[in-house]
Structures are given as structure tokens and as C-alpha cells.
Design a protein around this motif. Structure first.
Motif, PDB file in Angstrom:
ATOM      1  N   ALA A  14      -3.950 -13.027  15.079  1.00 28.06           N
ATOM      2  CA  ALA A  14      -3.717 -11.612  14.803  1.00 28.06           C
ATOM      3  C   ALA A  14      -2.700 -11.448  13.693  1.00 28.06           C
ATOM      4  O   ALA A  14      -2.731 -10.496  12.950  1.00 28.06           O
ATOM      5  N   ALA A  15      -1.804 -12.337  13.572  1.00 29.73           N
ATOM      6  CA  ALA A  15      -0.756 -12.212  12.563  1.00 29.73           C
ATOM      7  C   ALA A  15      -1.284 -12.542  11.179  1.00 29.73           C
ATOM      8  O   ALA A  15      -0.723 -12.108  10.192  1.00 29.73           O
ATOM      9  N   THR A  16      -2.376 -13.260  11.098  1.00 32.24           N
ATOM     10  CA  THR A  16      -2.894 -13.664   9.803  1.00 32.24           C
ATOM     11  C   THR A  16      -3.333 -12.469   8.947  1.00 32.24           C
ATOM     12  O   THR A  16      -2.952 -12.397   7.798  1.00 32.24           O
ATOM     13  N   PRO A  17      -4.128 -11.474   9.486  1.00 29.08           N
ATOM     14  CA  PRO A  17      -4.484 -10.331   8.640  1.00 29.08           C
ATOM     15  C   PRO A  17      -3.272  -9.522   8.226  1.00 29.08           C
ATOM     16  O   PRO A  17      -3.191  -9.040   7.112  1.00 29.08           O
ATOM     17  N   ALA A  18      -2.303  -9.370   9.128  1.00 26.19           N
ATOM     18  CA  ALA A  18      -1.103  -8.612   8.773  1.00 26.19           C
ATOM     19  C   ALA A  18      -0.350  -9.330   7.676  1.00 26.19           C
ATOM     20  O   ALA A  18       0.169  -8.713   6.749  1.00 26.19           O
ATOM     21  N   ALA A  19      -0.322 -10.628   7.809  1.00 31.17           N
ATOM     22  CA  ALA A  19       0.365 -11.399   6.781  1.00 31.17           C
ATOM     23  C   ALA A  19      -0.379 -11.296   5.465  1.00 31.17           C
ATOM     24  O   ALA A  19       0.215 -11.200   4.405  1.00 31.17           O
ATOM     25  N   ALA A  20      -1.722 -11.317   5.550  1.00 25.58           N
ATOM     26  CA  ALA A  20      -2.524 -11.209   4.329  1.00 25.58           C
ATOM     27  C   ALA A  20      -2.354  -9.849   3.680  1.00 25.58           C
ATOM     28  O   ALA A  20      -2.327  -9.727   2.469  1.00 25.58           O
ATOM     29  N   ALA A  21      -2.220  -8.796   4.535  1.00 29.55           N
ATOM     30  CA  ALA A  21      -2.063  -7.448   4.013  1.00 29.55           C
ATOM     31  C   ALA A  21      -0.709  -7.276   3.354  1.00 29.55           C
ATOM     32  O   ALA A  21      -0.548  -6.467   2.458  1.00 29.55           O
ATOM     33  N   SER A  22       0.263  -8.002   3.814  1.00 28.81           N
ATOM     34  CA  SER A  22       1.584  -7.879   3.220  1.00 28.81           C
ATOM     35  C   SER A  22       1.768  -8.834   2.045  1.00 28.81           C
ATOM     36  O   SER A  22       2.809  -8.838   1.421  1.00 28.81           O
ATOM     37  N   ASP A  23       0.748  -9.602   1.753  1.00 27.40           N
ATOM     38  CA  ASP A  23       0.805 -10.519   0.618  1.00 27.40           C
ATOM     39  C   ASP A  23       0.798  -9.701  -0.680  1.00 27.40           C
ATOM     40  O   ASP A  23      -0.108  -8.890  -0.907  1.00 27.40           O
ATOM     41  N   PRO A  24       1.761  -9.858  -1.573  1.00 33.61           N
ATOM     42  CA  PRO A  24       1.842  -9.046  -2.798  1.00 33.61           C
ATOM     43  C   PRO A  24       0.613  -9.160  -3.691  1.00 33.61           C
ATOM     44  O   PRO A  24       0.185  -8.173  -4.299  1.00 33.61           O
ATOM     45  N   GLN A  25       0.003 -10.320  -3.766  1.00 30.57           N
ATOM     46  CA  GLN A  25      -1.187 -10.476  -4.614  1.00 30.57           C
ATOM     47  C   GLN A  25      -2.361  -9.677  -4.069  1.00 30.57           C
ATOM     48  O   GLN A  25      -3.108  -9.053  -4.813  1.00 30.57           O
ATOM     49  N   THR A  26      -2.535  -9.675  -2.746  1.00 28.14           N
ATOM     50  CA  THR A  26      -3.621  -8.923  -2.122  1.00 28.14           C
ATOM     51  C   THR A  26      -3.397  -7.427  -2.305  1.00 28.14           C
ATOM     52  O   THR A  26      -4.323  -6.674  -2.616  1.00 28.14           O
ATOM     53  N   ILE A  27      -2.165  -7.012  -2.103  1.00 22.70           N
ATOM     54  CA  ILE A  27      -1.854  -5.577  -2.278  1.00 22.70           C
ATOM     55  C   ILE A  27      -2.096  -5.165  -3.731  1.00 22.70           C
ATOM     56  O   ILE A  27      -2.674  -4.106  -4.007  1.00 22.70           O
ATOM     57  N   GLN A  28      -1.692  -5.990  -4.662  1.00 20.86           N
ATOM     58  CA  GLN A  28      -1.884  -5.676  -6.080  1.00 20.86           C
ATOM     59  C   GLN A  28      -3.376  -5.594  -6.422  1.00 20.86           C
ATOM     60  O   GLN A  28      -3.809  -4.697  -7.148  1.00 20.86           O
ATOM     61  N   ALA A  29      -4.167  -6.512  -5.870  1.00 21.75           N
ATOM     62  CA  ALA A  29      -5.612  -6.490  -6.129  1.00 21.75           C
ATOM     63  C   ALA A  29      -6.248  -5.224  -5.560  1.00 21.75           C
ATOM     64  O   ALA A  29      -7.098  -4.584  -6.199  1.00 21.75           O
ATOM     65  N   GLU A  30      -5.836  -4.862  -4.326  1.00 21.95           N
ATOM     66  CA  GLU A  30      -6.369  -3.640  -3.709  1.00 21.95           C
ATOM     67  C   GLU A  30      -5.957  -2.402  -4.505  1.00 21.95           C
ATOM     68  O   GLU A  30      -6.758  -1.492  -4.724  1.00 21.95           O
ATOM     69  N   LEU A  31      -4.708  -2.371  -4.954  1.00 23.05           N
ATOM     70  CA  LEU A  31      -4.219  -1.246  -5.756  1.00 23.05           C
ATOM     71  C   LEU A  31      -4.986  -1.137  -7.073  1.00 23.05           C
ATOM     72  O   LEU A  31      -5.374  -0.042  -7.491  1.00 23.05           O
ATOM     73  N   THR A  32      -5.240  -2.249  -7.694  1.00 18.73           N
ATOM     74  CA  THR A  32      -6.006  -2.262  -8.946  1.00 18.73           C
ATOM     75  C   THR A  32      -7.431  -1.753  -8.711  1.00 18.73           C
ATOM     76  O   THR A  32      -7.954  -0.962  -9.501  1.00 18.73           O
ATOM     77  N   ALA A  33      -8.048  -2.167  -7.611  1.00 20.04           N
ATOM     78  CA  ALA A  33      -9.408  -1.708  -7.290  1.00 20.04           C
ATOM     79  C   ALA A  33      -9.435  -0.201  -7.035  1.00 20.04           C
ATOM     80  O   ALA A  33     -10.332   0.510  -7.507  1.00 20.04           O
ATOM     81  N   GLN A  34      -8.427   0.299  -6.287  1.00 22.96           N
ATOM     82  CA  GLN A  34      -8.366   1.744  -6.006  1.00 22.96           C
ATOM     83  C   GLN A  34      -8.118   2.548  -7.285  1.00 22.96           C
ATOM     84  O   GLN A  34      -8.704   3.608  -7.492  1.00 22.96           O
TER      85      GLN A  34
END
Length: 196
Positions: A14-34
Motif C-alpha cells: 500500500a505504501a508503494t503507490p503513495a510513495a510513487a505519487a510523492s515521487d517528484p519525477q512522477t508528479i512533474q510528469a503528471e503536471l506536464t501532461a495536465q
């Protein structure tokens, strides 16, 4: 009895998705897509507004263009009448009369009807008095002459008829003559038009 798993192991999935969501690279990619999606939607909306405005202008211009196309033959006839030889007054008159009839038919086909008022009582809702001579052979406030023909479309007034009316009442009471009577008649007409 089932062996217990340590708490840290059960929460690890369960902690893995939360950790992935808080990963700066993932957040940056999602922000760029939005942001990319937002920019595309904004551009599509601007294009839609532009297309809608163009379509509106095209629809508004279509009736004007159609009327102009219908007026062109009338202009052609007027030009032909004006280019006739100067010695042919009868032909010139005949050509102008036909052109006038053609223009009258065209206006009527678009719902514009002339206001025929000669010999009728003065009605300030449809007419504008420009003169009021005294003619004892006609009733008071009778339209004696139409100076400029009025026009209406259905019940809407496009242009009032400019008329000369009989001013017997003014002459019997010693009222001023034609030029001085014009202003009160027009004021009366304006008052009656604004309060039907």
C-alpha cells in the motif's frame, strides 16, 4: 492458525503507490501532461470561438448579399435608361417607369409596403406633416399631397410618409401660415408616435 506477517510487510504494497505519487519525477510528469491537456483544450476553445464568429458573420451577410443580387438588375435598368440618347425623352421616361415598378415589386417581395395616404385623414403615427396650406374644397387635416412616400414592414414603420395636409382650422382661427405651422404639427406627430 495463520502466521502473522509483520506490519511493515503488509503495508509495504500500500505504501508503494503513495510513495510513487510523492515521487517528484512522477508528479512533474503528471503536471506536464495536465498542462498539455489544458493548453490543447484552450486552443480548441479559441478555434471554436473563431469558427462560430465567422459562421455568424456569414449568416448575417447572406440576406444582405441576396438583396444586393436582386437589386443589381434594377441598377442595370437605371444605367440603360440614363445612357439612352438625349433626344428620346419618351424612352427615358418609359425605362425609368419600368425600373420603378421593378424596384417596387422587389421591395414588396421583401415585405416592404408603401404607405398610401393621399386623400385620407392625417395620422401622425404613419405620416409627417411638412406643410399645411388652406384649401376650402377639402376637409381639415386631410392629406392633400405626398411629398415623400412612407414605407412599412408589417406593422413596423420603416419611414413615415412626408405629406402636405389641409390646414383649415388654422386659417379660420387666424393661426400662422405654413412655415410657422410646421413645427407644432411635427411636435404633435412626435408626441402621438411616442404615446400610441
Amino acid at each position: 492458525m495463520k502466521p502473522r506477517t509483520p506490519l511493515s510487510e503488509s503495508n509495504q504494497g500500500a505504501a508503494t503507490p503513495a510513495a510513487a505519487a510523492s515521487d517528484p519525477q512522477t508528479i512533474q510528469a503528471e503536471l506536464t501532461a495536465q498542462k498539455d491537456r489544458y493548453l490543447r483544450l484552450a486552443a480548441d476553445f479559441e478555434n471554436y470561438k473563431h469558427r462560430t464568429a465567422q459562421e455568424s458573420e456569414r449568416r448575417a451577410a447572406a440576406p444582405k448579399d441576396a438583396l444586393i443580387v436582386e437589386l443589381l438588375p434594377v441598377m442595370d435598368n437605371l444605367e440603360r435608361a440614363l445612357s439612352a440618347r438625349s433626344g428620346c425623352a419618351a424612352q427615358l421616361r418609359s425605362g425609368v417607369e419600368r425600373t420603378s415598378q421593378q424596384l417596387d415589386r422587389l421591395l414588396r417581395s421583401h415585405g416592404c409596403a408603401p404607405i398610401d395616404v393621399c386623400g385620407q385623414p392625417f395620422d401622425p403615427r404613419w405620416q409627417e406633416a411638412v406643410a399645411s396650406p388652406c384649401d376650402p374644397s377639402h376637409p381639415d387635416h386631410m392629406v392633400l399631397e405626398v411629398v415623400q412616400r412612407g414605407c412599412r414592414q408589417g406593422d413596423a414603420l420603416l419611414r413615415p410618409a412626408k405629406v402636405v395636409i389641409n390646414g383649415l382650422a388654422g386659417s379660420a382661427t387666424g393661426a400662422p401660415s405654413d412655415p410657422e405651422r410646421r413645427e407644432p404639427l411635427n411636435e404633435q406627430m412626435d408626441n402621438e408616435r411616442s404615446h400610441p
